[in-house]
Design a protein around this motif. Structure first.
Motif, PDB file in Angstrom:
ATOM      1  N   ALA B  99       2.535   7.953  10.698  1.00 39.41           N
ATOM      2  CA  ALA B  99       1.478   7.225   9.978  1.00 39.41           C
ATOM      3  C   ALA B  99       1.888   7.078   8.512  1.00 39.41           C
ATOM      4  CB  ALA B  99       0.162   7.982  10.086  1.00 39.41           C
ATOM      5  N   LEU B 100       1.764   5.858   7.990  1.00 40.12           N
ATOM      6  CA  LEU B 100       2.279   5.598   6.644  1.00 40.12           C
ATOM      7  C   LEU B 100       1.440   6.310   5.579  1.00 40.12           C
ATOM      8  CD1 LEU B 100       3.173   1.806   6.920  1.00 40.12           C
ATOM      9  CD2 LEU B 100       4.586   3.806   7.416  1.00 40.12           C
ATOM     10  N   PRO B 101       2.100   6.954   4.624  1.00 37.21           N
ATOM     11  CA  PRO B 101       1.372   7.712   3.600  1.00 37.21           C
ATOM     12  C   PRO B 101       0.870   6.854   2.440  1.00 37.21           C
ATOM     13  CG  PRO B 101       3.730   8.045   3.360  1.00 37.21           C
ATOM     14  CD  PRO B 101       3.550   7.156   4.547  1.00 37.21           C
ATOM     15  N   ILE B 102       1.252   5.581   2.409  1.00 30.74           N
ATOM     16  CA  ILE B 102       0.757   4.711   1.325  1.00 30.74           C
ATOM     17  C   ILE B 102       0.211   3.418   1.912  1.00 30.74           C
ATOM     18  CG2 ILE B 102       2.239   5.539  -0.554  1.00 30.74           C
ATOM     19  CD1 ILE B 102       4.042   3.017   0.077  1.00 30.74           C
ATOM     20  N   GLN B 103      -0.599   2.791   1.110  1.00 31.62           N
ATOM     21  CA  GLN B 103      -1.183   1.501   1.457  1.00 31.62           C
ATOM     22  C   GLN B 103      -0.515   0.482   0.554  1.00 31.62           C
ATOM     23  OE1 GLN B 103      -3.264   0.760   3.794  1.00 31.62           O
ATOM     24  NE2 GLN B 103      -3.987  -1.266   3.212  1.00 31.62           N
ATOM     25  N   ASP B 105      -0.652  -3.223   0.606  1.00 28.54           N
ATOM     26  CA  ASP B 105      -0.976  -4.625   0.859  1.00 28.54           C
ATOM     27  C   ASP B 105      -0.240  -5.548  -0.076  1.00 28.54           C
ATOM     28  OD1 ASP B 105      -4.362  -4.508   2.165  1.00 28.54           O
ATOM     29  OD2 ASP B 105      -2.398  -4.512   3.107  1.00 28.54           O
ATOM     30  N   GLU B 106       0.037  -6.721   0.444  1.00 26.26           N
ATOM     31  CA  GLU B 106       0.875  -7.673  -0.284  1.00 26.26           C
ATOM     32  C   GLU B 106       0.134  -8.260  -1.496  1.00 26.26           C
ATOM     33  OE1 GLU B 106       3.763  -9.766   1.544  1.00 26.26           O
ATOM     34  OE2 GLU B 106       4.192  -7.864   2.510  1.00 26.26           O
ATOM     35  N   ILE B 107       0.928  -8.637  -2.471  1.00 26.59           N
ATOM     36  CA  ILE B 107       0.413  -9.346  -3.636  1.00 26.59           C
ATOM     37  C   ILE B 107       0.268 -10.812  -3.242  1.00 26.59           C
ATOM     38  CG2 ILE B 107       0.840  -9.919  -6.039  1.00 26.59           C
ATOM     39  CD1 ILE B 107       3.030  -7.672  -5.939  1.00 26.59           C
ATOM     40  N   LYS B 108      -0.840 -11.420  -3.553  1.00 24.27           N
ATOM     41  CA  LYS B 108      -0.991 -12.852  -3.257  1.00 24.27           C
ATOM     42  C   LYS B 108      -1.026 -13.632  -4.558  1.00 24.27           C
ATOM     43  CE  LYS B 108      -1.455 -12.221   1.189  1.00 24.27           C
ATOM     44  NZ  LYS B 108      -0.261 -12.349   2.034  1.00 24.27           N
ATOM     45  N   GLY B 109      -0.159 -14.591  -4.669  1.00 22.43           N
ATOM     46  CA  GLY B 109      -0.145 -15.452  -5.848  1.00 22.43           C
ATOM     47  C   GLY B 109      -0.135 -14.666  -7.142  1.00 22.43           C
ATOM     48  N   GLY B 110       0.661 -13.608  -7.169  1.00 22.00           N
ATOM     49  CA  GLY B 110       0.824 -12.868  -8.404  1.00 22.00           C
ATOM     50  C   GLY B 110      -0.245 -11.813  -8.640  1.00 22.00           C
ATOM     51  N   LYS B 111      -1.292 -11.785  -7.822  1.00 22.32           N
ATOM     52  CA  LYS B 111      -2.388 -10.830  -8.041  1.00 22.32           C
ATOM     53  C   LYS B 111      -2.468  -9.863  -6.868  1.00 22.32           C
ATOM     54  CE  LYS B 111      -5.657 -13.434 -10.926  1.00 22.32           C
ATOM     55  NZ  LYS B 111      -4.560 -14.035 -11.631  1.00 22.32           N
ATOM     56  N   ALA B 112      -2.370  -8.599  -7.159  1.00 24.98           N
ATOM     57  CA  ALA B 112      -2.506  -7.614  -6.095  1.00 24.98           C
ATOM     58  C   ALA B 112      -3.981  -7.460  -5.749  1.00 24.98           C
ATOM     59  CB  ALA B 112      -1.955  -6.280  -6.562  1.00 24.98           C
ATOM     60  N   GLU B 116      -7.122  -2.229  -2.454  1.00 23.33           N
ATOM     61  CA  GLU B 116      -6.581  -1.799  -1.168  1.00 23.33           C
ATOM     62  C   GLU B 116      -5.209  -1.153  -1.274  1.00 23.33           C
ATOM     63  OE1 GLU B 116      -6.800  -5.169   1.470  1.00 23.33           O
ATOM     64  OE2 GLU B 116      -8.729  -5.704   0.580  1.00 23.33           O
ATOM     65  N   ARG B 117      -4.616  -1.214  -2.464  1.00 23.24           N
ATOM     66  CA  ARG B 117      -3.260  -0.696  -2.583  1.00 23.24           C
ATOM     67  C   ARG B 117      -3.230   0.686  -3.192  1.00 23.24           C
ATOM     68  NH1 ARG B 117       0.139  -4.344  -6.260  1.00 23.24           N
ATOM     69  NH2 ARG B 117       2.020  -4.047  -5.049  1.00 23.24           N
ATOM     70  N   ARG B 123       3.076   4.692  -4.733  1.00 22.57           N
ATOM     71  CA  ARG B 123       4.022   3.869  -3.994  1.00 22.57           C
ATOM     72  C   ARG B 123       5.462   4.237  -4.339  1.00 22.57           C
ATOM     73  NH1 ARG B 123       3.097  -1.564  -5.524  1.00 22.57           N
ATOM     74  NH2 ARG B 123       1.460  -0.916  -6.958  1.00 22.57           N
ATOM     75  N   LEU B 124       5.708   4.579  -5.594  1.00 20.45           N
ATOM     76  CA  LEU B 124       7.076   4.970  -5.967  1.00 20.45           C
ATOM     77  C   LEU B 124       7.518   6.253  -5.264  1.00 20.45           C
ATOM     78  CD1 LEU B 124       7.508   4.179  -9.774  1.00 20.45           C
ATOM     79  CD2 LEU B 124       8.033   2.760  -7.791  1.00 20.45           C
ATOM     80  N   ASP B 125       6.565   7.142  -4.968  1.00 15.81           N
ATOM     81  CA  ASP B 125       6.923   8.363  -4.229  1.00 15.81           C
ATOM     82  C   ASP B 125       7.504   8.023  -2.858  1.00 15.81           C
ATOM     83  OD1 ASP B 125       6.106  10.034  -6.238  1.00 15.81           O
ATOM     84  OD2 ASP B 125       4.115  10.394  -5.388  1.00 15.81           O
ATOM     85  N   TYR B 126       7.040   6.901  -2.329  1.00 13.67           N
ATOM     86  CA  TYR B 126       7.533   6.440  -1.023  1.00 13.67           C
ATOM     87  C   TYR B 126       8.135   5.054  -1.196  1.00 13.67           C
ATOM     88  CZ  TYR B 126       4.950  10.383   0.795  1.00 13.67           C
ATOM     89  OH  TYR B 126       4.505  11.651   1.052  1.00 13.67           O
ATOM     90  N   ARG B 127       9.012   4.934  -2.157  1.00 16.16           N
ATOM     91  CA  ARG B 127       9.537   3.626  -2.541  1.00 16.16           C
ATOM     92  C   ARG B 127      10.098   2.859  -1.348  1.00 16.16           C
ATOM     93  NH1 ARG B 127       8.964  -0.704  -5.744  1.00 16.16           N
ATOM     94  NH2 ARG B 127      10.893  -1.436  -6.711  1.00 16.16           N
ATOM     95  N   TRP B 128      10.756   3.566  -0.427  1.00 17.17           N
ATOM     96  CA  TRP B 128      11.389   2.865   0.694  1.00 17.17           C
ATOM     97  C   TRP B 128      10.369   2.194   1.602  1.00 17.17           C
ATOM     98  CZ3 TRP B 128      10.826   7.971  -0.009  1.00 17.17           C
ATOM     99  CH2 TRP B 128      10.228   8.727   0.997  1.00 17.17           C
TER     100      TRP B 128
END
Lengths: 441, 441
Positions: B99-103, B105-112, B116-117, B123-128
């Motif tokens: 199970a993924l430890p981070i969320q 979600d994609e950035i849409k049109g430059g805005k995250a 939800e993220r 995210r850097l802790d799980y950069r890969w």
């Protein structure tokens, strides 16, 4: 007037040239100079009575001073150097050199006239003066092109370039030979290899990556092959079926590179170093380590000690060149089936526990270790436990928990390849060599 | 069967695809998966009753697991994703993700969709895992290509590539922000810039060189632009007439690069980041620092403090973008005529003591400092004395004693350019970010 490269000078033109004074004979009525730029050398002949103001400037010149000359270029069959000379109508001194502290006579046909040259360590102290020779400049022309064609080969095959960190939080893989530094209020280490981070790129879904960058080894080695810092050329790619895919990519990469280097620099390498660039045939010869030892014993009476059989000895490494030349008329040899005990824990193993990887030997020198990597977390952790490394590489094991494609790769040493092309030692081939006793210039 | 990139799938073919499970809806009779590789995404529809052995494997799958599917690809107008789907006849699970430890979600049109993220630090802790998105993968596609076209531009103009040492013997230039390490029985330092060594290449007669490599800054900065390690793109070239030659080369290099990047990735950058790549006109606008302050005051009421007038303030740096857009419809601005006091001692100065160099600002962010360098030993030494640096840079001053051509150059930050292309911060744009508080992964 725009500058013309010396190699591009044509008779019956008027040009501007810029370069170092390589030779200087200042006579009563005439001065004869050899001017050298990165492209070549030309004789400059000063008619002193006709141009007293040029003559006055020439009187100030010393060897390795830097000058700009303008004037007509003419054909002259008595001029040994390409049969042309410049008769300058103007001079500008860019820089006057003090008396040179080293003697750096050129190497002819691969052999230095050692009696007349300063020792390599003296020359390294003044590396920038040492580098001005044609031979030394070829090192960087060759290396620039070699790396460029390898990068292009990979770009054409959808490889992305990464720049992985050289500052790392844990002394990885082989803790002993790592440089430690103070990182604010804690310790950091210098990366000995991008191995873990290029595998992270596989877990990142980047699929195919390469990196060209420095690697650091805190080894107190004083051989002609070791440096504490050198340039690695590393790659890794996903969705392979076997380590044979890695070998195939490597032989294609090297064959393409050697073909292009021969085309562009083959003649120059022969002229300045007396060495031929040989384009290999593919596939490269492959042999299992045990079979190689059998062959070396049968053909050359070489007996390896039982305790050393799992790895390639330095002696066998050299001897393998003789064998592969005689048997296959080839300079390259892939060796497979090393002992698991002698290989890194992250090499994938077959059902018999044999690492699915290889070494590649060029001209009797190991240039690569390649392998399929173990991407299955449980198996990887077990192999890691077996070597007692789990605590050190905890962060690395995490890369394999959340989905990772099968993958493999290898690394090449840029400086080592250059050495082998030119028959030079590591100190001579690096732009600025770093060893246990050398941190200058 | 050879693998087909998902972007290359055509209806009415039978293919093998390999990638990450990006989405998974496992129903009673059907399973719908979205498989993602580096090239794109496709729907895979499993007919569970027809292929019970595939269904059994699909039951094991989790998000971000890695799979290989083979089977026919068909057109299906009800499939939103490109109107095609694969109906697999075989599956191979390559890797099961926990199970993924981070969320992420994609950035849409430059805005995250920030709610939800996970935070950037999580995210850097799980950069890969973070890197698996289309947006993040574009960073490395863009950066690989950007650096490639810049290298090619320089290779075509006879630039050689060097790899200068990162381990140095003396804490140079700006001693305070340098990492110190134990080098056997002495101290060494990590290079903050290849400046001295790229100038050494000029004294070596290599004439034109570039280097792409890591630079290290021991700065405790926590801005969106600073990292303790990043990738520099540096070049230096000989026989220039003035620093204007350096500016000209830089604007040509960047214009060529932007033209090619726009062609190849312009649409993708717009789709995924909502930003336009604008190809600049040449020559780029140029202004003297004092004149820029006048303009900013006249147009925007910005008043700089007298004590700060010799250098560009952060506020003025930002504001200059507004000004250059309004005045020239341009994103780039060269600023010249800084105070000698604020510039490095090795910048050549004109007869009035004004440094013959510049900064280049892109989109309100400084991306380069460039200059003609002082190559005359006596003048250089005097400028060095004036800043009290002579003892520290003794080894460097030696480069200029034995002949050195006039030369100049500049440096760019690879990561900073990438940031500006995509409107991202430094943490988001680096493969693996390093800051005062971050040494992992």
């Amino acid at each position: 007037m725009d500058r013309t490269y010396i190699a591009d000078l044509k008779p019956d033109t008027t040009c501007k040239i810029q370069g170092y004074v390589e030779n200087l004979r200042n006579k009563r009525t005439m001065a004869f100079l050899v001017i050298k730029d990165l492209s070549g050398k030309v004789q400059v002949t000063v008619e002193k009575e006709k141009y007293p103001e040029i003559a006055a400037e020439v009187d100030k010149l010393t060897l390795d001073s830097v000058v700009t000359f303008e004037g007509p270029v003419i054909a002259n069959e008595y001029v040994k150097l390409n049969g042309i000379e410049m008769l300058p109508t103007s001079i500008k001194i860019e820089s006057i050199a003090e008396a040179l502290p080293i003697q750096r006579d050129e190497i002819k046909g691969g052999k230095a006239k050692d009696l007349e040259r300063s020792s390599i360590d003296q020359r390294l102290d003044y590396r920038w003066i040492d580098l001005r020779t044609e031979q030394n400049q070829l090192i960087f022309k060759l290396q620039t092109y070699m790396v460029k064609v390898m990068r292009d080969f990979l770009s054409d095959r959808n490889f992305l370039e990464i720049h992985s960190p050289k500052l790392i939080g844990a002394a990885s893989e082989s803790g002993s030979d790592v440089f430690e530094l103070t990182y604010f209020d804690r310790k950091a280490y210098l990366s000995q290899s991008p191995q873990f981070y290029k595998q992270m790129a596989m877990a990142s879904g980047l699929e195919r990556i390469f990196e060209v960058g420095p690697v650091f080894r805190a080894e107190k080695s004083f051989t002609s092959k070791h440096a504490t810092e050198f340039t690695g050329f590393d790659l890794e790619f996903s969705y392979i079926d076997s380590f044979r895919d890695v070998m195939k990519l490597e032989e294609e990469l090297l064959t393409d590179m050697l073909t292009k280097v021969k085309e562009k620099f083959g003649d120059e390498i022969e002229r300045l170093y007396g060495l031929e660039v040989k384009v290999p045939t593919t596939p490269f010869p492959v042999i299992k380590l045990a079979d190689l030892y059998d062959e070396l014993e049968k053909n050359y009476g070489y007996k390896v000690d039982d305790s050393e059989k799992g790895d390639l000895t330095t002696e066998a490494e050299k001897l393998s060149y003789k064998w592969v030349q005689e048997k296959y008329d080839h300079e390259f040899l892939f060796i497979t089936d090393y002992d698991a005990e002698k290989r890194a824990f992250y090499h994938m193993r077959d059902e018999n526990g044999v690492p699915m990887g290889y070494d590649l030997i060029w001209r009797g020198v190991e240039i690569t270790t390649g392998a399929q990597r173990e991407h299955r977390y449980d198996v990887l952790k077990a192999q890691c436990d077996e070597k007692g490394l789990t605590e050190d590489v905890k962060f690395y094991l995490e890369f394999f928990k959340y989905g990772c494609p099968p993958h493999g790769g290898f690394g090449l040493g840029v400086d080592r390849l250059t050495m082998l092309f030119l028959g030079l030692g590591i100190k001579e081939v690096m732009y600025i060599f770093r060893g246990p006793n050398r941190l200058n210039p």
